[in-house]
Scaffold this motif. Structure first.
Motif, PDB file in Angstrom:
ATOM      1  N   LEU A   1      48.929  44.721  75.682  1.00 53.22           N
ATOM      2  CA  LEU A   1      49.709  45.352  76.750  1.00 53.22           C
ATOM      3  C   LEU A   1      49.954  44.380  77.902  1.00 53.22           C
ATOM      4  O   LEU A   1      51.024  44.381  78.518  1.00 53.22           O
ATOM      5  CB  LEU A   1      48.995  46.603  77.254  1.00 53.22           C
ATOM      6  CG  LEU A   1      48.956  47.792  76.283  1.00 53.22           C
ATOM      7  CD1 LEU A   1      48.176  48.950  76.887  1.00 53.22           C
ATOM      8  CD2 LEU A   1      50.366  48.249  75.910  1.00 53.22           C
ATOM      9  N   LEU A   2      48.956  43.558  78.198  1.00 54.20           N
ATOM     10  CA  LEU A   2      49.145  42.572  79.262  1.00 54.20           C
ATOM     11  C   LEU A   2      50.213  41.545  78.892  1.00 54.20           C
ATOM     12  O   LEU A   2      50.971  41.075  79.748  1.00 54.20           O
ATOM     13  CB  LEU A   2      47.821  41.870  79.573  1.00 54.20           C
ATOM     14  CG  LEU A   2      46.810  42.702  80.371  1.00 54.20           C
ATOM     15  CD1 LEU A   2      45.461  42.020  80.398  1.00 54.20           C
ATOM     16  CD2 LEU A   2      47.307  42.938  81.792  1.00 54.20           C
ATOM     17  N   SER A   3      50.278  41.185  77.634  1.00 53.10           N
ATOM     18  CA  SER A   3      51.331  40.263  77.202  1.00 53.10           C
ATOM     19  C   SER A   3      52.690  40.924  77.315  1.00 53.10           C
ATOM     20  O   SER A   3      53.684  40.282  77.679  1.00 53.10           O
ATOM     21  CB  SER A   3      51.071  39.772  75.780  1.00 53.10           C
ATOM     22  OG  SER A   3      51.184  40.835  74.844  1.00 53.10           O
ATOM     23  N   LEU A   4      52.763  42.226  77.044  1.00 52.69           N
ATOM     24  CA  LEU A   4      54.020  42.952  77.207  1.00 52.69           C
ATOM     25  C   LEU A   4      54.414  43.028  78.677  1.00 52.69           C
ATOM     26  O   LEU A   4      55.606  43.058  79.007  1.00 52.69           O
ATOM     27  CB  LEU A   4      53.898  44.366  76.633  1.00 52.69           C
ATOM     28  CG  LEU A   4      53.851  44.489  75.109  1.00 52.69           C
ATOM     29  CD1 LEU A   4      53.652  45.947  74.714  1.00 52.69           C
ATOM     30  CD2 LEU A   4      55.131  43.940  74.485  1.00 52.69           C
ATOM     31  N   ALA A   5      53.413  43.052  79.562  1.00 57.25           N
ATOM     32  CA  ALA A   5      53.706  43.094  80.995  1.00 57.25           C
ATOM     33  C   ALA A   5      54.451  41.851  81.442  1.00 57.25           C
ATOM     34  O   ALA A   5      55.225  41.893  82.400  1.00 57.25           O
ATOM     35  CB  ALA A   5      52.408  43.242  81.796  1.00 57.25           C
ATOM     36  N   GLY A   6      54.210  40.718  80.760  1.00 52.19           N
ATOM     37  CA  GLY A   6      54.939  39.510  81.080  1.00 52.19           C
ATOM     38  C   GLY A   6      56.395  39.573  80.644  1.00 52.19           C
ATOM     39  O   GLY A   6      57.236  38.836  81.150  1.00 52.19           O
TER      40      GLY A   6
ATOM     41  N   LEU B   1      54.356  54.111  82.015  1.00 49.50           N
ATOM     42  CA  LEU B   1      53.510  54.273  80.838  1.00 49.50           C
ATOM     43  C   LEU B   1      52.744  52.990  80.547  1.00 49.50           C
ATOM     44  O   LEU B   1      51.546  53.015  80.226  1.00 49.50           O
ATOM     45  CB  LEU B   1      54.362  54.679  79.632  1.00 49.50           C
ATOM     46  CG  LEU B   1      53.607  54.929  78.311  1.00 49.50           C
ATOM     47  CD1 LEU B   1      52.615  56.077  78.471  1.00 49.50           C
ATOM     48  CD2 LEU B   1      54.586  55.214  77.183  1.00 49.50           C
ATOM     49  N   LEU B   2      53.423  51.842  80.674  1.00 49.76           N
ATOM     50  CA  LEU B   2      52.788  50.554  80.402  1.00 49.76           C
ATOM     51  C   LEU B   2      51.682  50.252  81.402  1.00 49.76           C
ATOM     52  O   LEU B   2      50.557  49.909  81.010  1.00 49.76           O
ATOM     53  CB  LEU B   2      53.844  49.448  80.430  1.00 49.76           C
ATOM     54  CG  LEU B   2      53.339  48.009  80.279  1.00 49.76           C
ATOM     55  CD1 LEU B   2      52.629  47.812  78.950  1.00 49.76           C
ATOM     56  CD2 LEU B   2      54.493  47.016  80.419  1.00 49.76           C
ATOM     57  N   SER B   3      51.977  50.354  82.690  1.00 55.42           N
ATOM     58  CA  SER B   3      50.981  49.987  83.705  1.00 55.42           C
ATOM     59  C   SER B   3      49.792  50.947  83.723  1.00 55.42           C
ATOM     60  O   SER B   3      48.651  50.531  83.939  1.00 55.42           O
ATOM     61  CB  SER B   3      51.631  49.926  85.088  1.00 55.42           C
ATOM     62  OG  SER B   3      52.143  51.180  85.473  1.00 55.42           O
ATOM     63  N   VAL B   4      50.061  52.241  83.488  1.00 54.66           N
ATOM     64  CA  VAL B   4      48.970  53.220  83.452  1.00 54.66           C
ATOM     65  C   VAL B   4      48.086  52.971  82.230  1.00 54.66           C
ATOM     66  O   VAL B   4      46.857  53.086  82.298  1.00 54.66           O
ATOM     67  CB  VAL B   4      49.520  54.659  83.460  1.00 54.66           C
ATOM     68  CG1 VAL B   4      48.402  55.674  83.195  1.00 54.66           C
ATOM     69  CG2 VAL B   4      50.183  54.963  84.799  1.00 54.66           C
ATOM     70  N   ALA B   5      48.713  52.618  81.109  1.00 54.21           N
ATOM     71  CA  ALA B   5      47.934  52.313  79.898  1.00 54.21           C
ATOM     72  C   ALA B   5      47.030  51.105  80.128  1.00 54.21           C
ATOM     73  O   ALA B   5      45.858  51.091  79.688  1.00 54.21           O
ATOM     74  CB  ALA B   5      48.868  52.066  78.723  1.00 54.21           C
ATOM     75  N   ILE B   6      47.539  50.091  80.840  1.00 47.33           N
ATOM     76  CA  ILE B   6      46.722  48.919  81.171  1.00 47.33           C
ATOM     77  C   ILE B   6      45.544  49.323  82.053  1.00 47.33           C
ATOM     78  O   ILE B   6      44.408  48.885  81.840  1.00 47.33           O
ATOM     79  CB  ILE B   6      47.582  47.844  81.852  1.00 47.33           C
ATOM     80  CG1 ILE B   6      48.551  47.217  80.831  1.00 47.33           C
ATOM     81  CG2 ILE B   6      46.720  46.760  82.490  1.00 47.33           C
ATOM     82  CD1 ILE B   6      49.576  46.289  81.434  1.00 47.33           C
ATOM     83  N   LEU B   7      45.814  50.162  83.048  1.00 50.91           N
ATOM     84  CA  LEU B   7      44.740  50.644  83.917  1.00 50.91           C
ATOM     85  C   LEU B   7      43.675  51.367  83.108  1.00 50.91           C
ATOM     86  O   LEU B   7      42.470  51.098  83.256  1.00 50.91           O
ATOM     87  CB  LEU B   7      45.325  51.585  84.977  1.00 50.91           C
ATOM     88  CG  LEU B   7      44.306  52.394  85.799  1.00 50.91           C
ATOM     89  CD1 LEU B   7      43.444  51.476  86.646  1.00 50.91           C
ATOM     90  CD2 LEU B   7      45.014  53.426  86.664  1.00 50.91           C
ATOM     91  N   ILE B   8      44.100  52.262  82.234  1.00 52.62           N
ATOM     92  CA  ILE B   8      43.140  53.051  81.452  1.00 52.62           C
ATOM     93  C   ILE B   8      42.309  52.163  80.540  1.00 52.62           C
ATOM     94  O   ILE B   8      41.069  52.271  80.485  1.00 52.62           O
ATOM     95  CB  ILE B   8      43.886  54.134  80.633  1.00 52.62           C
ATOM     96  CG1 ILE B   8      44.490  55.176  81.584  1.00 52.62           C
ATOM     97  CG2 ILE B   8      42.938  54.799  79.639  1.00 52.62           C
ATOM     98  CD1 ILE B   8      45.413  56.168  80.886  1.00 52.62           C
ATOM     99  N   LEU B   9      42.961  51.260  79.815  1.00 53.89           N
ATOM    100  CA  LEU B   9      42.218  50.401  78.888  1.00 53.89           C
ATOM    101  C   LEU B   9      41.284  49.450  79.622  1.00 53.89           C
ATOM    102  O   LEU B   9      40.200  49.115  79.109  1.00 53.89           O
ATOM    103  CB  LEU B   9      43.185  49.613  78.009  1.00 53.89           C
ATOM    104  CG  LEU B   9      43.978  50.409  76.965  1.00 53.89           C
ATOM    105  CD1 LEU B   9      44.750  49.475  76.058  1.00 53.89           C
ATOM    106  CD2 LEU B   9      43.059  51.296  76.142  1.00 53.89           C
ATOM    107  N   SER B  10      41.659  49.005  80.813  1.00 56.53           N
ATOM    108  CA  SER B  10      40.783  48.102  81.572  1.00 56.53           C
ATOM    109  C   SER B  10      39.535  48.823  82.071  1.00 56.53           C
ATOM    110  O   SER B  10      38.527  48.185  82.378  1.00 56.53           O
ATOM    111  CB  SER B  10      41.541  47.483  82.755  1.00 56.53           C
ATOM    112  OG  SER B  10      41.863  48.453  83.737  1.00 56.53           O
ATOM    113  N   ILE B  11      39.593  50.146  82.157  1.00 58.04           N
ATOM    114  CA  ILE B  11      38.408  50.942  82.504  1.00 58.04           C
ATOM    115  C   ILE B  11      37.627  51.318  81.249  1.00 58.04           C
ATOM    116  O   ILE B  11      36.397  51.248  81.209  1.00 58.04           O
ATOM    117  CB  ILE B  11      38.820  52.223  83.268  1.00 58.04           C
ATOM    118  CG1 ILE B  11      39.452  51.862  84.608  1.00 58.04           C
ATOM    119  CG2 ILE B  11      37.620  53.147  83.480  1.00 58.04           C
ATOM    120  CD1 ILE B  11      40.047  53.058  85.347  1.00 58.04           C
TER     121      ILE B  11
END
Length: 621
Positions: free
Chosen positions: A540-545, A556-566
């Motif tokens: 997901l972080l690579s997709l953020a780039g 959806l992308l940024s929230v998913a990153i937040l959730i997975l990082s927790i």
């Protein structure tokens, strides 16, 4: 201005880079023209804008290829390209002009001139952030964050509004005036100071004092009607990019043509003058080309970054080049000039193709130096203080604080010495040959690749004894530290892959034989789930780039990153809890120890990533 997020791919895949193909040296201007067109065609670069200039004026100005691959519009000398961070040179020139007029000084405190600009500096009492730090990138600030990169700023947004949008990146991580770390916010703060001093809009001030005086009529910080007509479409991997309205315009928004930029290069070669008049003292250009606020300046390091002006060499010719390069999404540019050669150039491409960029740059420089011999000074015996540099060194001037985790592993250099030379190369490879440096005095080392004094021993006030290489700073690290961190990445990757393959075997067997889930399953499932979550986070972080705007807002992308990082550290902890919970059960010892090692690796990785800011990661804030 590529996003730091793409570096996170290194968590799973280490890619190394080697030097681009070196083309035969053109011997005439016609051969150079042919060589550039050949590179453009071979690298599928849609268009190249280029100007070769000496003190008397342009030798060659051209646009090659197509500005748009759909309608096949040919490029010419008036095609507008985005020059990216070359824009910062005008902020530095404006500050130097105001200093010559007695209206400010490079050593003035930013807090005094712009008290309404938010930034944090724990050392402000004794080591304040000064104007010179903004332009030499020695404030210690992070580069601007994703929220700033991705924001599409309307043309009506003021410089101050841009600075107020997301000030969190402006926090000094070390004492200002010690380490260089590129930060786009510096040029924006300098622009705001210029506005306060002149009482004019920054873009208007630059237009009146530079663009008009240098006869650059098509050059602008905005998407003008002329850009709509003459602007080159930018491409990333063949896909057209939308116009990037950069929030800090002073840092990288300029659109210009080869014809306009040729006049700017001539101005630099004439040391602040046009053929008609002296706009600035030559001493101002001299100061622009020198880096004075890094620790290595006192030791005579030449290679590095002055006031929005890089100093570099080429191979062992011992010829100095100054200038800047720039990049936006889908566009790259390089401006370089040599007062020794009385020649300079600018080239711009409408693609993010770095190999093409590198080949063009090297081809031009080899052409400019074709009549100059490599004259290597006679090295002296390597001074004793440099002979003690054998070992491993990690970078400590991170451009983004979040890249510390990667730099501490993938940025490690190995130094070795003999009686005459110091050699260095990345621990994990990627260079065709080690860097080779030698001494002609006891103060610093000359790097063979550039022919310039580049390396010096310096005393960092926080880390102690360090090595400055150009603008970068390295501290010694033990082999245990280096290989334990590298081992963590490698071991976790290997055991995760092994566990996934094993699960396909024993999982299928249990399903076929209908074997109930027992403790041996749970102690293996939890760390495997943690691996899958980590893999998902990296993906997901690579997709953020790629989907920068989605990552920089609540989506959806940024929230998913937040959730997975927790969730990742939670599952890493759950892996350990499962081992404790089921330790009394009848479990094969090798399975238990395997699961224990797996869980410990995840806990260490979670701590490692959390230390670098990857816990509860909100990319939009």
């Amino acid at each position: 201005m590529r996003l730091f997020i793409s570096l996170l791919l290194s968590l799973l895949l280490l890619s190394t880079s080697s030097y681009a193909e070196i083309d035969p040296t053109p011997q005439t201007l016609e051969e150079l023209k042919t060589a550039i067109e050949k590179i453009r065609a071979e690298t599928n670069t849609p268009a190249v804008g280029i100007a070769l200039v000496n003190k008397d004026g342009p030798q060659w100005i051209a646009g090659l290829g197509e500005t748009n691959t759909e309608n096949h519009t040919p490029a010419d000398e008036n095609t507008l390209f985005r020059i990216g961070s070359i824009s910062k040179m005008f902020a530095a020139l404006a500050i130097l002009k105001l200093q010559e007029e007695g209206k400010l000084n490079l050593n003035d405190k930013v807090r005094d001139l712009a008290p309404d600009v938010q930034f944090e500096n724990p050392w402000e009492e004794t080591h304040p952030v000064r104007i010179v730090h903004l332009l030499e990138h020695t404030t210690g600030w992070d580069d601007i964050h994703l929220a700033e990169y991705a924001y599409s700023a309307p043309d009506s947004m003021t410089t101050k509004e841009g600075l107020d949008y997301h000030p969190d990146s402006r926090k000094s991580r070390w004492i200002p005036g010690t380490r260089h770390a590129y930060s786009n916010a510096g040029a924006a703060v300098a622009a705001y100071i210029i506005e306060k001093i002149t009482e004019k809009k920054y873009e208007d001030y630059i237009h009146e004092n530079f663009f008009q005086s240098l006869n650059m009529p098509s050059t602008s910080y905005f998407k003008t009607d002329l850009y709509e007509q003459k602007g080159a479409t930018l491409y990333t991997n063949g896909k057209a990019e939308k116009y990037w309205h950069i929030i800090h315009r002073a840092a990288g928004s300029i659109n210009s043509s080869p014809k306009d930029m040729a006049n700017f290069v001539q101005f630099l070669l004439l040391r602040g003058a046009t053929p008609a008049q002296q706009l600035m003292p030559a001493t101002a250009i001299d100061r622009m080309e020198v880096s004075q606020t890094t620790l290595g300046y006192a030791s005579g390091i030449i290679a590095g970054y002055g006031l929005a002006n890089y100093t570099s060499g080429y191979k062992d010719f011992h010829r100095v080049f100054h200038g800047h390069n720039g990049g936006v999404l889908g566009g790259l540019a390089e401006l370089s000039y040599s007062k020794e050669l009385n020649t300079g150039y600018i080239f711009m491409v409408n693609t993010g193709n770095w190999p093409a960029f590198d080949r063009i740059s090297k081809t031009i420089r080899t052409y400019l130096l074709k009549d100059h011999k490599v004259t290597k000074p006679q090295p002296i015996a390597l001074p004793e203080k440099y002979k003690n540099l054998n070992g491993y060194y990690a970078p400590i001037n991170h451009r983004q604080n979040m890249t510390r985790a990667l730099n501490s592993v993938f940025g490690v250099m190995k130094f070795e010495t003999d009686e005459t030379y110091m050699y260095r190369q990345p621990l994990l490879g990627g260079w065709d040959a080690p860097g080779k440096a030698y001494a002609i005095s006891s103060e610093n080392l000359i790097e063979q690749w550039s022919g310039l004094p580049t390396i010096a021993l310096v005393e960092d006030p926080i880390e102690g004894s360090t090595v400055q290489i150009g603008a970068d700073l390295f501290k010694p690290v033990s082999a245990l530290t280096v290989f334990s961190q590298l081992g963590l990445y490698a071991a976790l990757f290997a055991i995760s892959l092994l566990s996934l393959l094993a699960m396909l075997v024993w999982g299928s067997r249990r399903l076929v034989k209908k074997i109930p889930t027992d403790a041996s399953v749970w102690i293996r499932i939890w760390p495997l789930l943690a691996s899958l979550i980590l893999l998902g986070l990296v993906g997901l972080l690579s997709l953020a780039g790629i989907f920068m705007h989605a990552a920089a807002e609540v989506s959806l992308l940024s929230v998913a990153i937040l959730i997975l990082s927790i969730v990742y550290p939670v599952f890493a902890l759950a892996s350990g809890v499962a081992l404790i919970k089921f330790r009394q059960y009848d479990i094969s010892k090798w399975i238990y120890w395997y699961a224990l090692i797996y869980a410990v690796l995840h806990l260490l990785m979670a701590i490692h990533l959390a230390y670098s800011g990857f816990f509860a990661l909100k990319l939009w804030s």
